[in-house]
Every structure is written in C-alpha cells, then in structure tokens.
Design an enzyme around this catalytic site. Structure first.
Site: not given
Ligand code: F6P
Length: 374
Positions: A84, A149, A184, A191, A295
């Site tokens: 957006g 991040d 293993r 992320m 997240r």
């Molecule tokens: O910027 C936060 C983040 O979770 C990054 O770590 C990751 O690369 C990206 O967003 C993933 O974005 P989306 O949820 O759009 O796949």
C-alpha cells in the site's frame, strides 16, 4: 504551546511486529488524555486509499474502550500491508499487468477531508521512508520505529526484535535435542531481511555452532570443517543458524519471489546450506525455516514497554510541535531524531562488534575462517 491539534490518526505499515498494539494503546491514551480525538487507519493507508472496500469506511475510532486489553496481543488491531505504498501504489491495468502510481496528493486530501491534523506512523524503513515523503508533502507526522529485523538506524533498538529473538532462541533450543538424538546437522533459517541481528542474537543465546549473516559473506568449508572436527570428538550433531539474507562469497541473496509494489521476498537459503553441508561432511542434514513464526505471538515485556514508551513519546513530540521526526531509544531515554536521518542508512551488524568477537571466542564459525590445508 498551542498545537491546534484536535484529531490524530495512527497507521501501522509493513510487516507486523510484536508490540504494535502497545504503541496503539499508549498513543491513544496519551492523546485522549490531552483531549484529542484518535482514529486508526486500516491496513497501512489502504483504509483511506480504498475506503469503499471497508464496511466502516477504513477507519477505527480508537476509544479508551477499543484499546482496552490489547497491550499483550500480537499483530496489530489496525491491520497492515506491504502493498500500500502511496508513492508507488500497485494498480492493475486494463491488460492485466500491474503499474505503480503516485497517490500522495489523493492521500493528503483524504487526511484533510477526515479532519486529521497529524499522523503517528508506525513502521520499518519502508513505512518511515513513506512517512518522510508525506511529511515533506505537508503532513504533520511522527514516526515510530518498528521491525523484528532491528535494522533501523538512530535508535538503539526497534520494538519486535526482542520477541523475535526470544522465540527463535526457544525454537533453536528445541532443535538441539532432536539433532543430538539423530546425530544430524540442523540448519535453522531465520528472518531479518538484509541484517543479521536476529540470527546473531538468537544463535549466540542458544549456543549454535555456526552463524551465517549477510554482513559476513560465507564459505561453507570452514563450517564443514568444524562439524567434522566436532564429530571426531564425539559430538555427532551440529546446529547452524542462517539469516535469510546471508550470501556466499561471490554469490547473491536467495530470493523466493518478487512482485510489483513489494520488496523482494527472501527465503530458501536454509535448504541450500543444509544440502551443501551434507555433501561436504557426508552427514545427514535438515533445514528448518522459522519464517513468520518470529512475527507472531505475544510481545515480550521489553517490547511491550518499548511500544508504550514510543507511543507516548510520539504524542509528546506532537504536543511539543515536532513533525518529521522519529521517536528513538537512546538509553536511558527516548528522544526524537529527524526521520530523514533515521532512514538514510540501514543498521547492519558491524563485523567487528563485540558480539561477533564474543561468538568467535566461543568457537562459533561465520564462514570467513581459514581452513586447515589437506
Ligand atoms: O521486515 C520484517 C520481515 O519479517 C523480514 O524479516 C522478512 O524478510 C519480511 O518481513 C517478510 O515479509 P512478508 O511477510 O511480506 O513475506
């Protein structure tokens, strides 16, 4: 000072991060305690740019009642989007293709029509770059730094990072027992986009054996060497934590997808690293991608507190007549820095920082070590 503010809006943009609702809570209460009206815009700016799509017109009245009990909740009650951007809004063309259109003027008109005097925009580098643009276009605005991040400059930390690191670390702890049981190699992909903060902190906190981050291009030979040495000493398992943005020496990032109006989506490096380590060591390997799990969920108390402090500071900043600034953690206080400075560079892991040195002192490999000949 008389600011003339009667009504403010809050918007949350980009990827969600634990602590967003704490910001919304604190902003709402701090504003209402000043006698200001507060509304939330749905899904970034889509609530204003596509208001007809929403039964409530794209805005939520943020009353004390509406924000009650949300501090501990993950996600954002306003919704978010990374599709957006008003400066490059994706619009489908007659032939089915997508084009990016600048809708800044239209957005500013919507703010005026709705009687919104100022905006608190909560986001990462993408959303705050948009915020800087809107501020220059005439909107009174304060930015709040959000991202798991932790890659925003001029703030000691962003909220969401601590929750992501805590959960990643908990997951890696669990992988130790299964890796040990099956002798293993397990490669955990986390992320972090173009910064290695999550991989570095979670990897160190869990005592992994190698960490691969974008700031230190890697070769897998030194990692394989360590894994083989460990096996010879009787430790037949190893854990490697790899940031999604890590790059091999002379190679590029592993991109999962790229769509119009969106940043490139990273992902897939964990499987590659696992396959290559299996080939180099002859030991069975598996890859685990933690992805969006980092997240989700309830924010840690540290992220809740940071969110509350940032939200209240954003309102104080408006009350003091500021605009075009980002609230920032500058321990022990929260202060304001120009948005333009905050977005001018990404905060990545300094390869010589004490955390990296500490990790090296623990014997953790980063893939830039020299390998014994033969
Ligand atoms: O910027 C936060 C983040 O979770 C990054 O770590 C990751 O690369 C990206 O967003 C993933 O974005 P989306 O949820 O759009 O796949």
């Amino acid at each position: 000072m008389t600011t003339g503010i009667k009504r403010i809006a809050i918007s949350t943009g980009g990827g969600d991060a634990p602590g967003l609702n704490a910001v919304i809570y604190a902003t709402t209460l701090a504003a209402r305690n000043r006698g200001w009206d507060v509304v939330g815009i749905r899904d970034g700016f889509n609530g204003l740019l596509r208001s007809d799509d929403y039964a409530d017109g794209g805005m939520i009245d943020l009353t004390r009642h509406r924000v009650r009990g949300i501090i501990h909740q993950g996600g954002t009650i306003l919704g978010s989007t990374n599709r957006g951007n008003p400066i490059a809004y994706p619009v489908r063309q007659a032939d089915g293709s997508w084009a990016e259109v600048d809708r800044t003027e239209e957005l500013l008109e919507r703010f005026a029509e709705r009687g919104i005097d100022a905006l608190v925009t909560v986001g990462g580098d993408g959303s705050l770059t948009i915020g800087d643009h809107l501020h220059r276009a005439g909107l009174r605005l304060i930015g709040v730094p959000k991202t798991i991040d932790n890659d925003l400059d001029r703030t000691a930390s962003t909220f969401g990072f601590d929750s992501a690191v805590g959960f990643a670390s908990e997951c890696i702890d669990r992988l130790f027992s299964t890796a040990t049981s099956h002798s293993r190699i397990i490669v955990v992909e986390v992320m972090g986009r173009y910064a290695g903060w999550i991989a570095l902190h979670a990897g160190m906190a869990s005592g992994v054996h190698a960490i691969l981050i974008p700031e230190i291009p890697y070769r897998l030979e030194p990692v394989a060497e360590l894994i083989t040495q460990r096996a010879q000493r009787g430790s037949t398992y190893s854990i490697v934590c790899v940031a999604e943005g890590a790059v091999p020496v002379g190679g590029g990032r592993t991109v999962a997808a790229k769509a119009v109006g969106q940043a490139e989506r990273l992902g897939g490096i964990g499987s590659k690293v696992a396959a290559e380590l299996e080939a180099l060591t002859g030991r069975e390997s598996r890859a685990v991608v933690l992805g969006h799990l980092l997240r989700g969920g309830s924010p840690t108390s540290l992220d809740r507190l940071l969110g509350l402090r940032f939200g209240a500071a954003a309102v104080r900043a408006l009350d003091e007549g500021h605009s075009g600034v980002m609230v920032a953690l500058n321990p022990p206080t929260v202060d304001y820095v120009p948005l333009a400075e905050a977005i001018s560079r990404q905060k990545t892991v300094p390869p010589d920082c004490d955390s990296i040195q500490t990790a090296r002192d623990m014997g953790i490999r980063f893939g830039d070590e020299s390998v014994a000949a033969g």
